[in-house]
Every structure is written in C-alpha cells, then in structure tokens.
Design a protein around this motif. Structure first.
Motif, PDB file in Angstrom:
ATOM      1  N   LYS A  69      -5.748 -77.769 -85.361  1.00  0.00           N
ATOM      2  CA  LYS A  69      -4.628 -76.924 -85.781  1.00  0.00           C
ATOM      3  C   LYS A  69      -4.984 -76.092 -87.006  1.00  0.00           C
ATOM      4  CE  LYS A  69      -0.724 -79.595 -83.918  1.00  0.00           C
ATOM      5  NZ  LYS A  69      -0.027 -78.499 -83.230  1.00  0.00           N
ATOM      6  N   ILE A  70      -5.641 -76.693 -87.989  1.00  0.00           N
ATOM      7  CA  ILE A  70      -5.967 -75.921 -89.202  1.00  0.00           C
ATOM      8  C   ILE A  70      -7.102 -74.945 -88.943  1.00  0.00           C
ATOM      9  CG2 ILE A  70      -5.136 -77.726 -90.743  1.00  0.00           C
ATOM     10  CD1 ILE A  70      -7.994 -78.552 -91.264  1.00  0.00           C
ATOM     11  N   SER A  71      -7.899 -75.190 -87.904  1.00  0.00           N
ATOM     12  CA  SER A  71      -8.995 -74.272 -87.590  1.00  0.00           C
ATOM     13  C   SER A  71      -8.489 -72.935 -87.071  1.00  0.00           C
ATOM     14  CB  SER A  71      -9.935 -74.904 -86.557  1.00  0.00           C
ATOM     15  OG  SER A  71     -10.566 -76.047 -87.081  1.00  0.00           O
ATOM     16  N   LYS A  72      -7.214 -72.879 -86.703  1.00  0.00           N
ATOM     17  CA  LYS A  72      -6.636 -71.647 -86.163  1.00  0.00           C
ATOM     18  C   LYS A  72      -6.006 -70.763 -87.239  1.00  0.00           C
ATOM     19  CE  LYS A  72      -5.725 -73.735 -81.646  1.00  0.00           C
ATOM     20  NZ  LYS A  72      -4.680 -74.091 -80.638  1.00  0.00           N
ATOM     21  N   ILE A  73      -6.073 -71.205 -88.497  1.00  0.00           N
ATOM     22  CA  ILE A  73      -5.529 -70.396 -89.590  1.00  0.00           C
ATOM     23  C   ILE A  73      -6.406 -69.158 -89.783  1.00  0.00           C
ATOM     24  CG2 ILE A  73      -4.969 -70.307 -92.049  1.00  0.00           C
ATOM     25  CD1 ILE A  73      -4.468 -73.296 -91.962  1.00  0.00           C
TER      26      ILE A  73
END
Length: 229
Positions: A69-73
C-alpha cells in the motif's frame, strides 16, 4: 483484570451505540516543522513484535500488505523497508545500525545514507479477536395483523393493525475484532519526534481484523500525502 474491564466496556459501547464499527483516532504534529519541504520519507516495515499468537504467515501477510500500500504513494520519494522473509519476521534490532535515538526509536543507518528527511516507524499494538456476552433479555417486536369485516351490503373490507408483543432472547455471544496501529514520525537530522498518531478500530460481529487493518493503513497513506503534499 484489565482485559476483562476493557471487554465489558467495549460490549457496553457497542450495545449502546448500535454501531457495527467504532473508530478512535488521535494525532499530534509539530506545528513548527516544515512538512511541506519534505522530499524523501523512509518508512520502516510494520513492527509486530508486541503481538502474540500470530503465525509466521499471518505476520508476513500484515507486513506485506503494508508494504504494497505505501509503495503506491506518488509525488514524493518513499523509501519503504521491504519485509524480510528469511528467518523469523520479528523486526530487526535497530540498535545494531542506529545512528539516532534509543532502542525503540532508533533511526536506521540506511535511512540516513539514502538522504531521507523523515523516518516513520509503524507499529501494531493491538491485534485481537474476542467476544462479549449479551445477557438474556426481553425485546419488544411489532407485527402486522390482518382484520376483516363485512358491511351491510355484504362486501368484505380489510385493514392491518400493528400489534406489539414481547419476545425472550436467551444469552448469546457476539464476536468482535480490534486493531490498533501507531505511527511515529522522526526528523532524520535531529532525531526529534515530529508527529505521531494512533488509529484504533473495533468492529462488532467480526472474526477477521484484516479489513480493519487495511482501513488503518489506507488512512495512513492518505495522511502522508496530505502532510507533505
């Protein structure tokens, strides 16, 4: 004893509110910190060290979900600490490569070496599935009853009236899931805490906390974008 008291209070809150989900969110930010100037954030892997009863696969799944999820920031550089499947999955001892902070807040050398402005430590502090007892009681129900009558010309008429009646409800147990995650933000140069948040969620009639966890991580991603966007 504390767990028993919490269980009773949780049951009362859920029963009184009638809500399926309850969320408590608190945060603090250093108003003097220039968040808008931040270009690079180093986010550590999700810390699950304080949890008990998780299998290796469950622990891996929680960390992997967070990482994905945080890799999509977008729109800023996120240096995410990817989960390490080798060995046990408990977070590494940061005292070995720390440059700032104590045992629980140490900033990894890698975060400094890669030029990050902020270091964020996420931590799951509660992961629980439990249940509470709803005592036997009486509930009042409504039902519609059909009545009919014949007029003087022999024609039938009908109407419905509401009848209220008591119904006994025996004891029953209601499961609930609870997840709490904290996020601590540190300035790389000084090691000072510049922001912190706690996201606590409880869902009634739930045996699987994963959805609550996903919503917490989604809020964190949104907060990161808002803080430095």
């Amino acid at each position: 004893m504390r767990k028993l008291i919490f269980t009773i209070l949780t049951a009362l809150l859920l029963l009184l509110s009638g809500a399926a989900t309850r969320a408590d969110y608190t945060e603090w930010k250093d108003s003097a910190y220039p968040f808008r100037s931040v270009k690079t954030i180093y986010i550590d892997e999700m810390d699950t060290e304080g949890l008990e009863g998780l299998s290796i696969s469950e622990e891996w799944k929680l960390k992997d979900t967070f990482y994905k999820k945080i890799s999509k920031i977008n729109d800023l550089t996120i240096l995410a600490e990817e989960p390490r499947p080798e060995g046990n999955l408990i977070s590494r001892d940061k005292t070995e490569d720390a440059v700032i902070g104590g045992k629980d807040t140490a900033i990894p050398q890698e975060a400094v070496a890669k030029g990050a402005d902020i270091y964020i430590q996420p931590r799951i502090t509660t992961w629980q599935v439990d249940s509470y007892l709803v005592p036997a009681h009486t509930e009042w129900r409504n039902t519609e009853v059909r009545d009919a009558w014949r007029d003087k010309d022999g024609r039938w008429h009908e109407y419905y009236r509401t009848v209220t009646y008591p119904e006994f409800v025996p004891d029953y147990w209601v499961p609930y899931a609870q997840v709490t995650v904290t996020f601590e933000w540190y300035d790389i140069k000084t090691g000072n805490l510049i922001a912190t948040s706690e996201d606590k969620r409880v869902r009634n009639a739930e045996n699987h906390p994963e959805d609550l966890y996903g919503r917490i991580v989604d809020r964190f991603v949104k907060n990161v974008k808002k803080a430095v966007g």
